[in-house]
Design a protein around this motif. Structure first.
Motif, short mmCIF file in Angstrom:
data_model
loop_
_atom_site.label_atom_id
_atom_site.label_comp_id
_atom_site.label_asym_id
_atom_site.label_seq_id
_atom_site.Cartn_x
_atom_site.Cartn_y
_atom_site.Cartn_z
N GLU A 321 0.82 -1.23 0.00
CA GLU A 321 0.00 0.00 0.00
C GLU A 321 0.84 1.27 0.00
N THR A 322 2.13 1.14 0.26
CA THR A 322 2.95 2.31 0.57
C THR A 322 3.22 3.21 -0.63
N PRO A 323 3.60 2.71 -1.82
CA PRO A 323 3.85 3.64 -2.93
C PRO A 323 2.66 4.53 -3.25
N ALA A 324 1.47 3.96 -3.28
CA ALA A 324 0.27 4.75 -3.59
C ALA A 324 0.01 5.78 -2.50
N MET A 325 0.23 5.40 -1.25
CA MET A 325 0.01 6.34 -0.16
C MET A 325 1.00 7.49 -0.21
N MET A 326 2.25 7.21 -0.53
CA MET A 326 3.23 8.28 -0.61
C MET A 326 2.91 9.23 -1.76
N ASN A 327 2.40 8.70 -2.86
CA ASN A 327 1.92 9.57 -3.94
C ASN A 327 0.78 10.45 -3.46
N ALA A 328 -0.15 9.88 -2.70
CA ALA A 328 -1.27 10.65 -2.18
C ALA A 328 -0.81 11.71 -1.19
N MET A 329 0.19 11.39 -0.39
CA MET A 329 0.74 12.37 0.54
C MET A 329 1.36 13.54 -0.21
N TYR A 330 2.08 13.23 -1.26
CA TYR A 330 2.71 14.29 -2.06
C TYR A 330 1.68 15.18 -2.73
N ASN A 331 0.64 14.57 -3.28
CA ASN A 331 -0.38 15.32 -4.01
C ASN A 331 -1.49 15.87 -3.11
N ARG A 332 -1.40 15.56 -1.82
CA ARG A 332 -2.39 16.03 -0.84
C ARG A 332 -3.81 15.60 -1.22
N THR A 333 -3.93 14.38 -1.69
CA THR A 333 -5.25 13.85 -2.06
C THR A 333 -5.87 13.02 -0.95
N THR A 334 -5.18 12.90 0.18
CA THR A 334 -5.74 12.20 1.34
C THR A 334 -5.25 12.88 2.60
N TRP A 335 -6.04 12.77 3.64
CA TRP A 335 -5.62 13.32 4.93
C TRP A 335 -4.69 12.32 5.62
N PHE A 336 -3.68 12.83 6.31
CA PHE A 336 -2.79 11.95 7.07
C PHE A 336 -2.16 12.73 8.20
N ASN A 337 -1.71 12.02 9.18
CA ASN A 337 -0.93 12.60 10.27
C ASN A 337 0.40 11.84 10.30
N LYS A 338 0.53 10.82 11.14
CA LYS A 338 1.74 10.00 11.08
C LYS A 338 1.43 8.69 10.39
N VAL A 339 2.23 8.35 9.39
CA VAL A 339 2.03 7.13 8.61
C VAL A 339 3.15 6.14 8.97
N ILE A 340 2.74 4.96 9.39
CA ILE A 340 3.69 3.90 9.74
C ILE A 340 3.51 2.73 8.76
N VAL A 341 4.62 2.28 8.19
CA VAL A 341 4.60 1.10 7.32
C VAL A 341 4.94 -0.12 8.16
N GLN A 342 4.05 -1.08 8.19
CA GLN A 342 4.28 -2.30 8.95
C GLN A 342 5.06 -3.28 8.08
N MET A 343 6.37 -3.18 8.18
CA MET A 343 7.24 -4.03 7.36
C MET A 343 7.12 -5.50 7.76
N ASP A 344 6.82 -5.75 9.02
CA ASP A 344 6.59 -7.11 9.52
C ASP A 344 5.38 -7.04 10.43
N ALA A 345 4.21 -7.38 9.90
CA ALA A 345 2.97 -7.22 10.65
C ALA A 345 2.93 -8.10 11.89
N GLU A 346 3.72 -9.17 11.93
CA GLU A 346 3.71 -10.07 13.08
C GLU A 346 4.54 -9.53 14.24
N GLN A 347 5.42 -8.57 13.96
CA GLN A 347 6.29 -8.01 15.00
C GLN A 347 5.90 -6.55 15.21
N GLN A 348 4.85 -6.32 15.97
CA GLN A 348 4.42 -4.96 16.25
C GLN A 348 4.30 -4.74 17.76
#
Length: 348
Positions: A321-348
């Protein structure tokens, strides 16, 4: 392993890569669990601010030691990564002032960073994560330490009133550290309604600069004197000017936001600085020394207790999901505050 690779300006792709190789002694192989997207990652990716291509971004990261090698750590230890790799012979490196040294390396900007599954990291750059802190929270240690470093510049006076201009993640963490350091009242100026809601949920009074003048508001709320401590955490010419004017006599101003644009210090503004005898501080990055008693250590001990970061996280993303989200962050097409990428969803 998977990596999100910046192939060229604006081109982010997910690709399979071999495991990295160690590049020096006393290193550990870290399996990255969570990586934060910093505001600086967006222009680096989309505005040709990268040092080179291809590049793996990500300098806000936490993970688990996969292979301890000769690091002296044990496999399975949860850690955060201090991203700056100092040049040992630099005079500032010799006294632990890595951020103002020269010729350093840096995960996520000058070398591949945390948007990949594995990194080899020197032992000196690894700090254990306390058991009460999740790895998603721990991935916010770097920006939290930047916030603390800024607050450590000021001397908090009795009955101090503080103003933070900018209610993004760093601004809100600055506000929390000003409260921790003893400011009696801390106000946060932020035009975004959802970010103001987060500010208020953490017990701070918010100023809406879209509906009220920030300088007039802080002057009124401080019984006419202005703020004893002001931290500018936006980086716009207009907010820089507000920061100068919001200071009380003998006030202290910390310039934290990277300025975008040009700032003119006109005669009236300079007169304000001189006549109020303001003290102005610049701040850059954070300190990981002395080991065991650094800003990073304080952040991790306070996190989840007097420093609350969980409400600042607006998005938790999977790698795909990350490349599309970073594009959206750059173009300000979505609201965001802090974005965390879960590189390993089992280790959180």
């Amino acid at each position: 392993m998977q990596a999100i690779v910046l192939k060229s300006q604006g081109q982010l792709e997910i690709e399979e890569r071999p495991l990295p190789e160690p590049f020096g002694p006393r290193q550990a192989l870290v399996r990255v669990a969570a990586t934060g997207i910093c505001g600086s990652d967006i222009p680096r990716a989309f505005d040709a601010k990268a040092y080179h291509y291809p590049l793996v971004l990500g300098h806000e990261l936490a993970g688990v030691v996969e292979d301890a090698a000769d690091s002296g750590l044990e496999a399975g230890r949860r850690v955060v990564v201090f991203p700056l790799l100092p040049r040992p012979e630099d005079p500032f490196s010799l006294i632990g002032e890595y951020a103002v040294s020269s010729g350093y390396d840096y995960y996520g900007s000058r070398r591949d960073g945390g948007l990949q599954h594995y990194l080899w990291v020197p032992r000196a750059n690894l700090i254990p994560v306390p058991g009460h802190v999740s790895l998603s929270e721990a991935a916010m240690t770097e920006p939290a330490a930047v916030s603390l470093h800024a607050v450590n510049k000021v001397r908090v006076v009795s009955d101090a009133v503080a103003l933070v201009i900018g209610g993004g993640p760093i601004g809100v963490m600055v506000a929390q550290f000003l409260r921790i350091r003893g400011c009696t009242a801390v106000y946060v100026a932020e035009p975004d309604q959802r970010k103001r809601a987060v500010v208020q949920s953490l017990g701070f009074e918010a100023i809406d600069p879209a509906t009220e003048d920030t300088v007039e508001s802080i002057t009124e709320r401080s019984n006419g004197r202005g703020a004893d401590c002001v931290v500018e955490a936006v980086g716009l010419p207009g907010t820089f000017e507000q920061a100068f004017r919001a200071c009380a006599t003998f006030g202290q101003l910390v310039l934290l936001g990277n300025l975008a644009g040009s700032l003119t210090l006109n005669e009236k503004l300079v007169s304000t600085i001189l006549r109020r005898e303001l003290t102005i501080y610049g701040t850059w990055n954070s300190k990981v020394t002395p080991a065991g008693h650094s800003e990073w250590d304080e952040v991790l001990q306070r996190m989840g207790k007097t420093l609350v970061v969980e409400p600042l996280i607006s998005h938790r993303l999977a790698i795909e999901e990350t490349p599309a989200m970073m594009n959206a962050m750059y173009n300000r097409t979505t609201w965001f505050n802090k974005v965390i990428v879960q590189m390993d969803a089992e280790q959180q």
